[in-house]
Every structure is written in structure tokens, then in C-alpha cells.
Write a protein that holds these residues in place. Structure first.
Motif, PDB file in Angstrom:
ATOM      1  N   HIS A 166       0.738  -1.218  -0.001  1.00 23.17           N
ATOM      2  CA  HIS A 166       0.086  -0.162   0.163  1.00 23.17           C
ATOM      3  C   HIS A 166       1.012   1.229  -0.057  1.00 23.17           C
ATOM      4  N   ILE A 167       0.566   2.108  -0.952  1.00 22.45           N
ATOM      5  CA  ILE A 167       1.511   3.389  -1.083  1.00 22.45           C
ATOM      6  C   ILE A 167       0.475   4.385  -0.557  1.00 22.45           C
ATOM      7  N   ARG A 168       0.669   5.262   0.614  1.00 22.44           N
ATOM      8  CA  ARG A 168      -0.137   6.259   1.138  1.00 22.44           C
ATOM      9  C   ARG A 168      -0.338   7.444   0.359  1.00 22.44           C
ATOM     10  N   ARG A 181      -9.839   4.178   0.793  1.00 26.38           N
ATOM     11  CA  ARG A 181      -9.426   3.588   2.239  1.00 26.38           C
ATOM     12  C   ARG A 181      -9.190   2.145   2.266  1.00 26.38           C
ATOM     13  N   ASN A 182      -8.189   1.734   2.816  1.00 23.39           N
ATOM     14  CA  ASN A 182      -7.817   0.361   2.689  1.00 23.39           C
ATOM     15  C   ASN A 182      -8.579  -0.311   4.317  1.00 23.39           C
ATOM     16  N   TYR A 186      -6.472   3.963   6.417  1.00 24.08           N
ATOM     17  CA  TYR A 186      -5.755   4.821   5.772  1.00 24.08           C
ATOM     18  C   TYR A 186      -6.199   4.926   4.140  1.00 24.08           C
ATOM     19  N   SER A 188      -4.873   4.801   0.496  1.00 23.82           N
ATOM     20  CA  SER A 188      -3.887   4.337  -0.491  1.00 23.82           C
ATOM     21  C   SER A 188      -4.096   3.970  -1.757  1.00 23.82           C
ATOM     22  N   ASN A 190      -3.341   0.213  -3.866  1.00 22.76           N
ATOM     23  CA  ASN A 190      -2.658  -0.719  -3.668  1.00 22.76           C
ATOM     24  C   ASN A 190      -1.887  -1.352  -4.941  1.00 22.76           C
ATOM     25  N   GLY A 210      -6.867   1.619  -2.489  1.00 24.75           N
ATOM     26  CA  GLY A 210      -6.518   0.783  -1.404  1.00 24.75           C
ATOM     27  C   GLY A 210      -7.494  -0.294  -0.935  1.00 24.75           C
ATOM     28  N   SER A 292       2.996   9.910   2.975  1.00 25.43           N
ATOM     29  CA  SER A 292       1.737  10.268   2.159  1.00 25.43           C
ATOM     30  C   SER A 292       1.792  11.145   1.254  1.00 25.43           C
ATOM     31  N   ALA A 332       4.942   1.882   7.402  1.00 23.96           N
ATOM     32  CA  ALA A 332       5.142   2.234   5.654  1.00 23.96           C
ATOM     33  C   ALA A 332       5.885   1.137   5.339  1.00 23.96           C
ATOM     34  N   ASP A 335       3.321  -2.806   5.864  1.00 28.52           N
ATOM     35  CA  ASP A 335       1.947  -2.815   5.550  1.00 28.52           C
ATOM     36  C   ASP A 335       1.356  -3.761   5.041  1.00 28.52           C
TER      37      ASP A 335
END
Length: 360
Positions: A166-168, A181-182, A186, A188, A190, A210, A292, A332, A335
Motif C-alpha cells: 500500500h502506497i499512502r 481507504r484500505n 488510511y 492508499s 494498492n 486501497g 503520504s 510504511a 504494511d
């Protein structure tokens, strides 16, 4: 190629690139002198004033790698004054690399080169897009690392290790924000990736929100179609239990009861761990993807693909891993968001365990 990727002529070559145009001496970002003439902004020649170690620390690539990259993206870089306000291609690239290294507000890297925030945003957009165009050159599925994979866990016929990370991001907007929202709460993207035994990316998919399940991303990918068509022969992708078990993709046994099943799991984990290591090296070298991102979705996707390309360039040229200049949140780097889908086709896995791992 040697880890330093340096030749005796690299500094002089970069100096030539530095002098390709006169745009670098003027910044037309709206400021004018008292007589109405343009205000000159003298930018620092970082290729001359920094040692290679200092340069690599700030820009994540060394001088020779930057020289090579600049020559490759030049056909795709807009260099008209009106577009990027008099910033030469080299400084556009350095600004973008600095943004990847810091993962901070655009205004910080804008000050670094001496442009406005809006100009910095356009430069990051353009340069990230130019680097992302190199995807098909540097990120390629190949079946050539069977022996290298075997050295890690004695697992035979491995094509690659696959997983998602997951990349914020910030919430895109109130209309579609919740899609991103994952399960951990938060926002992200995917991102699915496959790595080889040298920790290089072979495939990256960076377009899913996400909330998307790992299996959904794979099932809708070109990679799945290629695997089902037998493009890579009788080799396996190794995946965690968030993925479906298939004749071309093997997942762990959730509750191993026999010794050969445990051996299978141990070998599977030791080999599949390479994708986790790849994610870790990628995120430490380019902290922008560990923090983020405050960019548009289009720009975020370009940054993800661009940094994946740069990661492979660093691996190809044996550049040593560069420590992060900023603090990366622990979550991070860890995750994993496992969503088990269960075994759907275990015949190949069962045959492998009985025919191979029972004899170990």
C-alpha cells in the motif's frame, strides 16, 4: 557494471549537459527587476560542487546514472521556456529526484531549484512521466532466474515472487475517497509487483485503490492472461494466501500437518521473502512512496512507476542502497494487509509436495 558506475569523463560529460541551453540562467516565474527585465537566478551546479557520495545521497542516483537517465528521457522532456519557466532539463531531473528523496511538500524542492510551487509541480509531472515511459525497457517479465531463486529456498521452477503493497495518499476527493481507504483505515493505492531473484521489478500495477483485494488486482491484470496462456512455460509465481492457488501460482499451506508440507512452506516463505525485500529497498531509496503523497492521482501513479524504473536502474548498475534522508514511518515498511481467499486449485501444489518436498 561497477557499483560506482563512474568513468573518468563523467563529470565533464555532465558539465556539457549542464551547458546545453541558456534557460538555466533565467527563471521566468513571474518576477521581474525594477526596470522590467527578467530576474536572473543562478542555479548551483551540483555535479561540480558535490562529491559523488554526496550527490548520490541527495539524488539517490550517482552522477553517471543521472547522466545516462537524462540522455534517455531527453526525447520526452519539454524544454520550452513557457512550459517549465527556463529550467534546464538537468535541473528538472534533479528537482524531481530530490522530491523522490525527501517525499516532502513541493514548495521545499521548489526552493531547492529556485522556482515556484506550481512550476515544481509541472516539472515533477513531466519528468515522472518521462521516466515512466522507460517502463518497458527496464521492467520486463523474464523466466531466467530459476537457478537464482533455487539458491534462496531450494524451491524449483520459480518465475517470480508476487505481492501487493500500500502506497499512502491523501483522500482524492469526497466523491471517490472511500474507495481508496484500505482495511487499515488510511487512504492508499494498492500496488502489485513481481520481482526476480536480484530484487528487480518484473511487473508493477499501480492503478487500484486501497480497498481493492490483492486477488482482484491480479485477476484483472495482463499478467494473469499471460500466465494462463502459458507465456512463461512451466514456472510458478509464489504468492501469499491473499492470492488464488493456480497451476501457475503457488500459495502457502495455511495449516501444515505433515513434515513435507512444512518443508514446502519453509521453502516458499524463504523464496517469496524476496518481494518483501524488494519493497523495502525501493521504499528506503525513494521515501516519497513511504510517506503520504499530496499529488493528483495521475501524478502519484507516474511517481510510483517512475521510482520503480529508477529502482531497477540502481539494481542493474549495482548502486549501493542509500539510506533514507528522512524518517520513514515503520508501518510504511510493514504494511502487509493479508486477505485470505482460500485454496482454489491445489493439484499442482499437492503433486509438488509429494514428489519433491517428501524427498528432501
Amino acid at each position: 557494471m561497477a557499483g560506482t558506475l563512474m568513468s573518468s569523463d563523467s563529470d565533464s560529460d555532465l558539465e556539457v549537459l549542464e551547458q546545453l541551453s541558456d534557460w538555466d540562467n533565467e527563471d521566468t516565474d513571474g518576477d521581474e527587476g525594477p526596470s522590467g527585465s527578467r530576474r536572473s537566478y543562478c542555479r548551483i551546479d551540483y555535479t561540480q560542487c558535490l562529491t559523488d557520495a554526496e550527490f548520490t545521497f541527495r539524488f539517490r542516483l550517482n552522477k553517471a546514472a543521472v547522466q545516462l537517465l537524462l540522455s534517455e528521457i531527453m526525447p520526452h522532456v519539454k524544454v520550452t521556456c513557457n512550459r517549465n519557466h527556463g529550467v534546464a532539463p538537468l535541473h528538472q531531473l534533479l528537482l524531481t529526484l530530490r522530491f523522490y528523496a525527501l517525499g516532502t511538500m513541493l514548495i521545499s524542492v521548489a526552493d531547492f531549484v529556485g522556482v515556484s510551487k506550481s512550476t515544481a509541480s509541472r516539472i515533477v509531472h513531466d519528468i515522472s512521466g518521462a521516466i515512466a515511459i522507460l517502463y518497458n525497457k527496464y521492467i520486463v517479465m523474464h523466466p531466467n532466474h530459476v537457478d537464482k531463486f533455487f539458491q534462496y529456498g531450494q524451491f524449483p521452477r520459480v518465475l517470480g515472487a508476487i505481492d501487493c503493497t500500500h502506497i499512502r495518499i491523501q483522500s482524492p476527493n469526497h466523491t471517490i475517497g472511500e474507495e481508496f481507504r484500505n482495511r487499515k483505515g488510511y487512504f492508499s493505492l494498492n500496488v502489485q509487483a513481481v520481482c526476480d531473484a536480484d530484487l528487480k521489478f518484473m511487473n508493477v500495477v499501480a492503478r487500484w485503490p486501497g480497498s481493492a483485494h490483492d486477488a482482484t488486482i491480479f485477476n484483472n491484470s495482463v499478467l494473469r492472461a499471460q500466465c494462463e496462456a502459458g507465456t512463461f512455460g512451466n514456472r510458478w509465481l509464489l504468492a501469499d494466501s491473499a492470492y488464488p492457488n493456480r497451476c501457475y501460482m503457488l500459495t502457502p499451506i495455511l495449516n501444515p500437518s505433515a513434515r513435507n508440507e512444512q518443508k514446502y512452506n519453509d521453502a516458499h516463505i524463504a523464496t517469496r521473502n524476496l518481494i518483501e525485500r524488494t519493497f523495502g529497498v525501493w521504499k528506503r531509496r525513494f521515501p516519497v512512496i513511504s510517506l503520504s503523497m499530496r499529488l493528483s492521482l495521475e501524478n502519484i501513479q507516474k511517481v510510483i512507476i517512475a521510482t520503480a524504473v529508477l529502482h531497477n536502474i540502481c539494481r542493474i548498475h549495482n548502486l549501493q542502497e542509500t539510506p533514507a534522508e528522512v524518517q520513514i514511518p515503520f508501518q510504511a515498511m510493514d504494511d502487509d494487509d493479508l486477505q485470505t481467499v482460500g485454496v482454489q486449485d491445489s493439484r499442482d501444489r499437492t503433486e509438488l509436495i509429494e514428489a519433491y518436498f517428501s524427498t528432501m
